[in-house]
Structure formats: C-alpha cells, structure tokens
Motif scaffolding. Structure first.
Motif, PDB file in Angstrom:
ATOM      1  N   UNK A 177       1.070  -1.006  -0.199  1.00  0.00           N
ATOM      2  CA  UNK A 177       0.098  -0.080  -0.325  1.00  0.00           C
ATOM      3  C   UNK A 177       0.798   0.862  -0.163  1.00  0.00           C
ATOM      4  N   UNK A 227       0.648   4.201  -2.945  1.00  0.00           N
ATOM      5  CA  UNK A 227       0.755   5.829  -2.953  1.00  0.00           C
ATOM      6  C   UNK A 227       2.268   6.461  -3.505  1.00  0.00           C
ATOM      7  N   UNK A 278      -2.874  -3.686  -7.792  1.00  0.00           N
ATOM      8  CA  UNK A 278      -3.432  -3.288  -6.267  1.00  0.00           C
ATOM      9  C   UNK A 278      -5.117  -3.380  -5.997  1.00  0.00           C
ATOM     10  N   UNK A 312     -10.836   6.021  -6.962  1.00  0.00           N
ATOM     11  CA  UNK A 312      -9.183   5.253  -6.237  1.00  0.00           C
ATOM     12  C   UNK A 312     -10.032   4.659  -4.531  1.00  0.00           C
ATOM     13  N   UNK A 313     -10.001   3.580  -5.119  1.00  0.00           N
ATOM     14  CA  UNK A 313     -10.472   2.645  -3.364  1.00  0.00           C
ATOM     15  C   UNK A 313      -9.019   3.101  -2.446  1.00  0.00           C
ATOM     16  N   UNK A 314      -9.702   3.638  -1.259  1.00  0.00           N
ATOM     17  CA  UNK A 314      -8.645   4.295   0.106  1.00  0.00           C
ATOM     18  C   UNK A 314      -9.001   4.203   0.991  1.00  0.00           C
ATOM     19  N   UNK A 315      -7.257   3.555   1.413  1.00  0.00           N
ATOM     20  CA  UNK A 315      -7.799   2.896   3.183  1.00  0.00           C
ATOM     21  C   UNK A 315      -6.582   4.338   4.103  1.00  0.00           C
ATOM     22  N   UNK A 371      -4.145   2.755   5.683  1.00  0.00           N
ATOM     23  CA  UNK A 371      -3.210   2.602   4.384  1.00  0.00           C
ATOM     24  C   UNK A 371      -2.559   3.867   4.567  1.00  0.00           C
ATOM     25  N   UNK A 372      -3.152   5.388   4.722  1.00  0.00           N
ATOM     26  CA  UNK A 372      -2.453   6.673   4.823  1.00  0.00           C
ATOM     27  C   UNK A 372      -1.159   6.508   5.837  1.00  0.00           C
TER      28      UNK A 372
END
Lengths: 145, 195
Positions: free
Chosen positions: A30, A34, A92, B61-64, B67-68
């Motif tokens: 992940x 990013x 992903x 845009x899949x975002x968790x 994860x950030x």
C-alpha cells in the motif's frame, strides 16, 4: 523543488515493493502504491518547471547535448512513470496482497532511468553551473567556462 | 576550510573540490525532503479522512484510512534512516568547501555564516527527524494503537512547523551552491582562471 518528490517517491515505492515481496509485509504494498501515485503527479509538475527553467538558462555550447538529453529523458520518464503507475494501480485493484515479479523487473528498469536522469540534471547544475550566480555573472561579461 | 589544510588531506580532488564528479549530499537531500514531507502529508490525509472520503470515491480510487497512516509511518522511518547519510555526506562536502570570502548571499550572509548555520542546522534537523520518528512510533505501536486516528494533532502541527524549518535550512544549503558556487565545477574553473 518538485523533483524531490519524483526521485524520492519512485525510489521508495520500489524499495517498499521489493521489501514487501520478500518479507510478505503487505502494508508495504500500500505504501508503494501511494508513493508511486505521488510520483506520477509530481513528475508532470517537475517537467513543466524544468522546461521553464531550461528556457531561462544561459546555455553555452558545451551544455547543449546534456540539456537536450535531460529534456528527452524527462518527457520519456513522464510517460513511463504514468504507465508504471497505471500498472501498479491495476495490480492493487486485482489483488492488493501480491506484486508480480514482472512488475518488479519493470520498476528496476525505471529506477535505472531515474538514476541516469538525476545524473544528467546534477551535471547541468554542479558541473556546468546553470543558474549558478558566479557562472551567470561571468557569462554576462562575455566569459564562457 | 582553507586550501593548504584541504590539500594536506591528500585526497585526489577534482576541479569542483571533491574526489568525485558530482556532490552526493544534494542528491540525498531529495530523499530526506521527499520522504519527510510526504510522510507528514499522508498523516494529515489520514487524520481528516472522513472529510476527503467522498473525493476518493468520486475519483474511483479505493483508499483505506489505515493505508494512509502506513505511508506516514514508513516514509518517516525511511527519511530517518537516509538522513544519517545525508548529514554525513553534507559534513564531508562542507569540510572540503572553499567558497569566495568577499561575497554576501541574498539573505545578507557571508559564505562562512551560511556554511556554519547550514552545518549546525543539519545536525539539529537530524535529531528532530529521529525524535519525530520515535514519537510517531510510540503513537503507532503504543499510545494510539487502537485509535482510528493514529496521530495526535500536536504531532501534525510540529510536522508542519518542521516543513518551515526545512525550507529555511534548504534555502541556506541551496545558496551555497547557486550563489557561492561551492563545488560547482564551472564556477571553480572561472575562479581559477580569474586569479
């Protein structure tokens, strides 16, 4: 300034993918995604600033070939980073827990190109002195290094 | 350092005053800055996640959220490790610097002051980045382990303040190259020719 993000994020994305691949720490995938995502946005900003600053630079004949090479590489890298990021996104999307070795191979190739580009860019400033005050001043007085 | 002292080191120095073609410190700086700045931004993005969630949905845009925070933590850890090398090479190259002494920077500082402040600042910043990493690690693995927001607001504020310090510090370093021509081959050759 913006190139910081392209260089750092592409390199770190690669390191995270490789570490994630070998240690099976899926969080790193992940992080890798990013970082590459940020690099993809930053590279186009970097290219625009690069073009702008290259246009303002006092270019003397010895610099020309390096500057042209750096320019062509910059635009090519813009395209390559966009493609790699799209690929990373697809990976992903399909399975966020795995990264195929083929991608790691392509990313290795990308890293090599980035190193070459960093070398060329460094050469323009640190060897040829583009935008370096003493050099710019000297050229105003008609001296060329 | 003065030139007889540098000469007595017995290094094979090129026209740029270094034993290699291109300074290493400014290249490592990309990594320190890029990793640190993105670490702070992703922690901010994680902290205000409920506000921005619709944007990511709109972008497809899949975002968790977690994860950030992973990006925030690992990027900061990376910044910490690489900065030891950044500062190490910085000092090596600073010791070999031989800038013009009769010039002032845009900020009205002499080369010696710029070098002194940039050198001291480097050590202080290394300490601060490492301290932030320890602080961040404690939040991640102990204090806020089970919280949905992994970082304290105070941490983010200090992070933003650090960006300001890094800007000032980086500008001082940039001036050494672009205004004083330290380790710039063309500038050194011109200087030698003028003598």
């Amino acid at each position: 300034m913006v190139v910081h993000f392209v260089i750092a994020m592409v390199l770190f994305s690669f390191i995270c993918d490789v570490l994630g691949y070998f240690t099976h720490n899926i969080r790193l995938f992940e992080v890798a995604f990013w970082n590459m995502f940020v690099a993809a946005i930053a590279i186009f900003v970097a290219i625009i600033f690069g073009q702008f600053e290259a246009g303002l630079a006092q270019v003397y004949p010895a610099v020309e070939s390096t500057l042209n090479f750096h320019t062509v590489m910059g635009w090519s890298l813009g395209a390559i980073v966009a493609i790699i990021t799209a690929w990373r996104f697809a990976i992903r999307d399909r399975n966020p827990l795995k990264v195929p070795p083929a991608y790691l191979g392509a990313a290795t190739f990308l890293i090599c190109l980035v190193f070459l580009q960093v070398y060329l860019g460094s050469k323009l400033f640190w060897v040829y002195g583009l935008h370096v005050e003493p050099v710019v001043e000297a050229m105003k007085h008609g001296v060329s290094p | 350092m003065n030139s007889p002292l540098i000469d007595s080191l017995g290094l094979r120095l090129g026209a740029n005053g270094l034993p290699y073609e291109i300074p290493i410190h400014p290249n490592l700086v990309h990594l320190t800055l890029g990793l640190f700045i993105i670490a702070i931004f992703f922690d901010i993005a994680g902290s205000i996640f409920p506000i921005e969630r619709p944007i990511f949905k709109f972008l497809g845009l899949p975002a968790i959220r977690a994860g950030f925070f992973d990006v925030g933590w690992y990027n900061l850890l990376g910044a910490s490790i690489i900065t030891f090398f950044t500062v190490g090479f910085g000092f090596f190259e600073l010791l070999l610097a031989n800038p013009p002494i009769n010039q002032k920077s845009d900020w009205g500082l002499t080369a010696s002051w710029t070098m002194l402040l940039h050198g001291l600042g480097g050590v202080v910043l290394l300490g601060m980045i490492v301290a932030m990493t320890v602080w961040r690690g404690l939040q991640r693995y102990h204090w806020r382990k089970n919280d949905s927001r992994q970082v304290q607001w105070g941490y983010l504020l200090v992070g933003l303040a650090m960006l300001g310090i890094l800007y000032v510090h980086g500008t001082l370093g940039g001036q050494l190259g672009s205004e004083f021509g330290v380790h710039v081959t063309a500038a050194k050759l011109l200087q030698a020719g003028a003598k």
